[in-house]
Design a protein around this motif. Structure first.
Motif, mmCIF file in Angstrom:
data_model
loop_
_atom_site.group_PDB
_atom_site.id
_atom_site.type_symbol
_atom_site.label_atom_id
_atom_site.label_comp_id
_atom_site.label_asym_id
_atom_site.label_seq_id
_atom_site.Cartn_x
_atom_site.Cartn_y
_atom_site.Cartn_z
ATOM 1 N N VAL A 37 10.751 40.066 21.156
ATOM 2 C CA VAL A 37 9.751 40.929 21.887
ATOM 3 C C VAL A 37 10.910 41.898 22.985
ATOM 4 N N PHE A 38 11.818 41.319 23.518
ATOM 5 C CA PHE A 38 12.820 41.921 24.436
ATOM 6 C C PHE A 38 13.237 43.033 23.616
ATOM 7 N N ALA A 39 13.812 42.801 22.590
ATOM 8 C CA ALA A 39 14.732 43.759 21.406
ATOM 9 C C ALA A 39 13.826 45.095 21.509
ATOM 10 N N ILE A 40 12.624 45.177 21.611
ATOM 11 C CA ILE A 40 11.991 46.258 21.376
ATOM 12 C C ILE A 40 11.841 47.285 22.507
ATOM 13 N N ALA A 41 12.442 46.853 23.523
ATOM 14 C CA ALA A 41 12.589 47.714 24.819
ATOM 15 C C ALA A 41 12.707 49.268 24.222
ATOM 16 N N HIS A 42 11.814 50.150 24.934
ATOM 17 C CA HIS A 42 12.011 51.724 24.618
ATOM 18 C C HIS A 42 11.719 52.460 25.902
ATOM 19 N N LEU A 43 12.138 53.498 26.119
ATOM 20 C CA LEU A 43 11.949 54.648 26.933
ATOM 21 C C LEU A 43 10.557 54.635 27.182
ATOM 22 N N SER A 44 9.898 54.768 28.188
ATOM 23 C CA SER A 44 8.694 55.208 28.391
ATOM 24 C C SER A 44 8.655 56.718 28.346
ATOM 25 N N GLU A 45 7.227 57.284 28.269
ATOM 26 C CA GLU A 45 7.195 58.867 28.108
ATOM 27 C C GLU A 45 7.514 59.460 29.580
ATOM 28 N N TRP A 46 8.395 60.360 29.431
ATOM 29 C CA TRP A 46 8.788 61.307 30.694
ATOM 30 C C TRP A 46 9.991 60.473 31.467
ATOM 31 N N GLY A 47 10.470 59.343 30.814
ATOM 32 C CA GLY A 47 11.501 58.418 31.412
ATOM 33 C C GLY A 47 11.287 57.978 32.786
ATOM 34 N N HIS A 48 10.228 57.670 32.976
ATOM 35 C CA HIS A 48 9.914 56.815 34.209
ATOM 36 C C HIS A 48 10.156 55.273 34.032
ATOM 37 N N GLY A 49 10.362 55.049 32.999
ATOM 38 C CA GLY A 49 10.226 53.366 32.881
ATOM 39 C C GLY A 49 10.817 52.753 31.619
ATOM 40 N N ILE A 50 10.862 51.668 31.373
ATOM 41 C CA ILE A 50 11.471 50.861 30.099
ATOM 42 C C ILE A 50 10.062 50.141 29.706
ATOM 43 N N GLU A 51 9.701 50.395 28.631
ATOM 44 C CA GLU A 51 8.286 49.805 28.297
ATOM 45 C C GLU A 51 8.628 48.640 27.003
ATOM 46 N N TRP A 52 7.618 48.067 27.059
ATOM 47 C CA TRP A 52 7.287 46.986 25.879
ATOM 48 C C TRP A 52 5.832 47.201 25.441
ATOM 49 N N ASP B 106 3.078 45.775 26.313
ATOM 50 C CA ASP B 106 2.169 45.798 27.483
ATOM 51 C C ASP B 106 2.695 45.442 28.765
ATOM 52 N N ALA B 107 4.163 45.650 28.574
ATOM 53 C CA ALA B 107 4.795 45.518 30.145
ATOM 54 C C ALA B 107 5.550 46.685 30.121
ATOM 55 N N GLU B 108 6.085 47.090 31.711
ATOM 56 C CA GLU B 108 6.809 48.058 31.746
ATOM 57 C C GLU B 108 7.842 47.855 32.999
ATOM 58 N N LEU B 109 8.785 48.212 33.118
ATOM 59 C CA LEU B 109 9.837 48.145 34.314
ATOM 60 C C LEU B 109 9.852 49.538 34.728
ATOM 61 N N GLY B 110 9.727 49.858 36.013
ATOM 62 C CA GLY B 110 9.930 51.059 36.617
ATOM 63 C C GLY B 110 11.653 51.596 36.747
ATOM 64 N N ALA B 111 11.739 52.854 36.350
ATOM 65 C CA ALA B 111 13.003 53.342 36.335
ATOM 66 C C ALA B 111 13.784 53.210 37.700
ATOM 67 N N ASP B 112 12.989 53.471 38.742
ATOM 68 C CA ASP B 112 13.569 53.462 40.121
ATOM 69 C C ASP B 112 14.002 51.974 40.709
ATOM 70 N N ASN B 113 13.279 50.961 39.936
ATOM 71 C CA ASN B 113 13.859 49.506 40.245
ATOM 72 C C ASN B 113 14.937 49.283 39.289
ATOM 73 N N VAL B 114 14.794 49.536 38.043
ATOM 74 C CA VAL B 114 15.920 49.495 37.178
ATOM 75 C C VAL B 114 17.328 49.851 37.729
ATOM 76 N N TYR B 115 17.312 51.072 38.193
ATOM 77 C CA TYR B 115 18.307 51.959 38.583
ATOM 78 C C TYR B 115 18.952 51.263 39.782
ATOM 79 N N ALA B 116 18.222 50.850 40.718
ATOM 80 C CA ALA B 116 18.613 49.822 41.972
ATOM 81 C C ALA B 116 19.157 48.542 41.507
#
Length: 164
Positions: free
Chosen positions: A52-67, A69-79
């Motif tokens: 499941v982790f391997a299918i990580a992809h960019l969310s629309e507009w680059g605001h996060g990383i999606e799977w 039914d889960a997402e990590l926000g880009a600002d948190n990932v950057y920090a």
């Protein structure tokens, strides 16, 4: 310009379970280990499955990383990536301001920099120099009561007594 600018996420690749390589609009390519986050948030537990982790992809507009039914926000990932690279993140700087009850103006006065630079640091618009972070830590250690700069840092005993 928005008060909360964050670098845009341009690309993401799952390198290994729980490690991501991220490419940012700042030109930075940063690796980030998100295992602790995934283990610490029950809603993200399904991402601990390597397939499941391997299918990580960019969310629309680059605001996060999606799977699925889960997402990590880009600002948190950057920090997280900046902190794991040994740098100071905008979240660390913002937390310093909040812990100490500082506004943009009072933080600028405390550090001897412009209000605009404080805003840039707090919103990840500019990288936070190591010297600025050390000044933040020194400000906490000395807690100057006036605009006069301290002549020396307190001893460990003096610091403990002042913050007991």
């Amino acid at each position: 310009m928005s008060d909360f600018f964050h670098p845009k996420l341009l690309a993401v690749d799952a390198l290994a379970p729980y490690r991501l390589r991220t490419t940012w609009s700042t030109g930075e390519v940063l690796d980030v280990d998100v295992e602790a986050v995934l283990r610490g948030i029950p809603a993200l537990a399904n991402l601990l499955d390597p397939q499941v982790f391997a299918i990580a992809h960019l969310s629309e507009w680059g605001h996060g990383i999606e799977w699925f039914d889960a997402e990590l926000g880009a600002d948190n990932v950057y920090a997280w990536a900046k902190e794991q690279a040994g740098e100071v993140s905008h979240q660390m700087f913002d937390a310093w301001m909040h812990r100490n009850g500082l506004s943009l103006n009072t933080a600028a006065d405390a550090l001897g920099i412009s209000r605009r630079m404080v805003s840039y640091y707090r919103t990840a618009h500019k990288a936070i120099p190591r010297a600025i972070w050390l000044a933040c830590l020194g400000w906490v250690a000395t807690r100057p009561k006036s605009k006069a700069l301290p002549h020396a840092l307190p001893t460990a005993r003096e610091y403990a007594l002042a913050h007991a």
